[in-house]
Design an enzyme around this catalytic site. Structure first.
Site, PDB file in Angstrom:
ATOM      1  N   GLY A  53       0.842  -1.199   0.000  1.00 37.97           N
ATOM      2  CA  GLY A  53       0.000   0.000   0.000  1.00 37.97           C
ATOM      3  C   GLY A  53       0.872   1.241   0.000  1.00 37.97           C
ATOM      4  O   GLY A  53       1.061   1.904  -1.024  1.00 37.97           O
ATOM      5  N   ARG A  54       1.464   1.494   1.147  1.00 34.51           N
ATOM      6  CA  ARG A  54       2.221   2.726   1.355  1.00 34.51           C
ATOM      7  C   ARG A  54       3.342   2.937   0.326  1.00 34.51           C
ATOM      8  O   ARG A  54       3.540   4.035  -0.184  1.00 34.51           O
ATOM      9  CB  ARG A  54       2.831   2.682   2.762  1.00 34.51           C
ATOM     10  CG  ARG A  54       3.459   3.951   3.233  1.00 34.51           C
ATOM     11  CD  ARG A  54       4.140   3.720   4.585  1.00 34.51           C
ATOM     12  NE  ARG A  54       3.273   3.067   5.540  1.00 34.51           N
ATOM     13  CZ  ARG A  54       2.404   3.699   6.331  1.00 34.51           C
ATOM     14  NH1 ARG A  54       2.327   5.010   6.290  1.00 34.51           N
ATOM     15  NH2 ARG A  54       1.635   3.023   7.175  1.00 34.51           N
TER      16      ARG A  54
ATOM     17  N   CYS B  99     -11.443  21.218  16.664  1.00 37.61           N
ATOM     18  CA  CYS B  99     -11.448  21.430  18.118  1.00 37.61           C
ATOM     19  C   CYS B  99     -10.888  20.229  18.866  1.00 37.61           C
ATOM     20  O   CYS B  99     -11.614  19.508  19.564  1.00 37.61           O
ATOM     21  CB  CYS B  99     -12.864  21.740  18.575  1.00 37.61           C
ATOM     22  SG  CYS B  99     -13.406  23.284  17.898  1.00 37.61           S
TER      23      CYS B  99
HETATM   24  C1  LIG Z   1      -3.585  -7.147   5.674  1.00 37.64           C
HETATM   25  C2  LIG Z   1      -2.859  -5.952   5.184  1.00 37.64           C
HETATM   26  N1  LIG Z   1      -2.223  -6.037   4.007  1.00 37.64           N
HETATM   27  C3  LIG Z   1      -1.567  -4.973   3.492  1.00 37.64           C
HETATM   28  C4  LIG Z   1      -1.513  -3.770   4.161  1.00 37.64           C
HETATM   29  C5  LIG Z   1      -0.771  -2.636   3.533  1.00 37.64           C
HETATM   30  O1  LIG Z   1       0.336  -2.266   4.270  1.00 37.64           O
HETATM   31  P1  LIG Z   1       1.339  -1.174   3.735  1.00 37.64           P
HETATM   32  O2  LIG Z   1       0.562   0.021   3.351  1.00 37.64           O
HETATM   33  O3  LIG Z   1       2.235  -0.922   4.875  1.00 37.64           O
HETATM   34  O4  LIG Z   1       2.066  -1.768   2.569  1.00 37.64           O
HETATM   35  C6  LIG Z   1      -2.136  -3.643   5.388  1.00 37.64           C
HETATM   36  C7  LIG Z   1      -2.066  -2.380   6.127  1.00 37.64           C
HETATM   37  O5  LIG Z   1      -2.412  -2.206   7.233  1.00 37.64           O
HETATM   38  C8  LIG Z   1      -2.839  -4.762   5.907  1.00 37.64           C
HETATM   39  O6  LIG Z   1      -3.475  -4.692   7.087  1.00 37.64           O
END
Ligand SMILES: Cc1ncc(COP(=O)(O)O)c(C=O)c1O
Length: 415
Positions: free
Chosen positions: A275-276, A344
């Protein structure tokens, strides 16, 4: 590497001055760079190109449909954790056979929808979930691929709030909890155990925990094969960290090698759920100064962006660079400021102790590293409308999500 840069003293996204985005669409606005997104998608793909790897983008990181379209058209599958993410992914054109469904508490209707679509696999995180899947698959007479999500009790050495592979967290199952499930799976005609899955944490910089987790998963996969389960994949989740401040994350090749060195000898397919690392540096949050105020101990820059639009600093104490759109605000004669929003809550902080020249109302700033867990975590707290999102492609700006209108705030209310 991203395509946010200065030309002279003005900040640009690709060929577009951020100021012109503000002039057309106002603020706070998420601005994404398509060239950055495409580059990240390709680079990660390349890193795993020497081995059978399925890359499933963690939709929670950025779930705007136009954004997902770009990710999926680069060949990525989807890792979803709710039927909402599932439907978004479908709207973005994903093939259901490229969807993995994670999450600690899937509801029956979510499972049913995903099962009818024929998704790639469910990551099963508990005994009660297995029972429900078994029941639904029987009643639909529908066979279903499952992976067992394991909690290997390995510390990912990251922020505790995004640590997910320790015994004290709610995610996955320990081996002792998995063992009694195996006969149930064996006896159930519609349940196909296709693999094992884990995700030990996010924003990982140190690769040692991931290496240990991969060895753990390989051992577990081997044991399952020996017990007569012909599994075909190991899902190692996501988690690779990025540079927000002074972190030194491993290169994509180093990351890939950690996983491939462990998985390759098994011959099993590797699945990852990034993801990140794909989305983080593809986006910024453009924001303008409402006003500047001081107490005896602090100077505050109050932006029109806040924890409502961008929650990470308040939620995780995370650091994000905040840059002026016109760069002459740094240099000699600076003061120390906290960037805060108008919400707030004292936790409504975007950046602490930043050194810059005193700005004025209307000056523009952009917060870096907001492409992942930015817009997707935005809320309506304090009855604030969710922000506009734009995608820049060279010199073109596409609005991919309009700013909400005030009426949207109470559209579903009955009064
Ligand atoms: C099951 C699972 N897969 C993938 C990800 C993606 O992680 P990242 O954004 O650190 O790559 C997450 C993120 O919390 C997750 O919970």
């Amino acid at each position: 590497m991203d395509y946010f840069h200065y030309k002279g003293d003005e900040a640009y996204c690709e060929e577009v001055p951020l100021r012109s985005i503000y002039e057309s669409y106002g603020s706070p606005t998420y601005v994404y760079s398509l060239a950055t997104l495409k580059r990240h998608c390709e680079r990660l793909f390349d890193a795993f190109s020497s081995y059978r790897t399925m890359l499933c983008f963690a939709v929670k990181a950025n779930s705007s449909i136009a954004y997902l379209k770009e990710v999926f058209s680069s060949g990525y599958g989807a890792d979803v954790v709710s039927v909402g993410e599932l439907e978004r992914s479908l709207k973005a054109g994903i093939d259901p056979k490229k969807i993995v469904f994670s999450g600690v508490g899937k509801r029956a209707e979510e499972m049913t929808r995903a099962m009818k679509l024929g998704i790639y696999s469910f990551n099963v995180e508990s005994a009660f979930e297995l029972d429900l899947l078994a029941e639904i698959s029987s009643s639909l007479n529908c066979s279903v691929n499952i992976c067992l999500r394991v909690n290997p009790d390995i510390d990912a050495k990251t922020n505790p709030k995004i640590t997910t592979g320790l015994d004290a967290t709610k995610f996955g199952m320990r081996l002792a909890q998995i063992e009694p499930l195996l006969p149930i799976i064996r006896d159930h005609k519609q349940l196909n155990l296709v693999g094992v899955a884990c995700h030990i944490g996010s924003q990982m910089i140190d690769m040692e925990p991931l290496k240990n987790a991969a060895s753990f998963m390989v051992r577990m996969a081997g044991d399952l094969v020996q017990s007569g389960f012909p599994i075909k994949l190991i899902n190692m989740g996501g988690g690779l960290g990025i540079k927000y401040r002074d972190e030194v994350p491993p290169s994509l090749d180093e990351y890939a090698n950690v996983l491939l060195n462990a998985i390759r000898p098994t011959g099993l397919q590797l699945v990852i759920e990034p993801g990140r690392v794909v989305a983080g540096n593809t986006g910024v949050l453009l924001s303008s100064v409402i006003g500047v105020k001081s107490t005896e101990s602090k100077n505050f820059i109050i932006l029109d962006g806040s924890m409502t639009e961008f929650m990470r600093p308040a939620f995780y104490n995370s650091y994000h660079d905040i840059e002026p759109v016109k760069s002459d605000l740094s240099g000699n004669g600076t003061e120390i400021f906290d960037f805060v929003g108008p919400v707030c809550e004292s936790s409504d902080v975007l950046g602490l102790d930043r050194s810059l020249h005193r700005p004025q109302a209307g000056d523009l700033f952009y917060i870096r590293g907001c492409g992942a867990y930015g817009a997707s975590m935005a809320s309506n707290y304090n009855s604030r409308v969710r922000p506009c999102e734009v995608m820049v492609d060279g010199s073109t700006i596409d609005v991919i999500k309009e700013r909400e209108a005030l009426e949207d705030l109470w559209r579903l209310e009955r009064f």
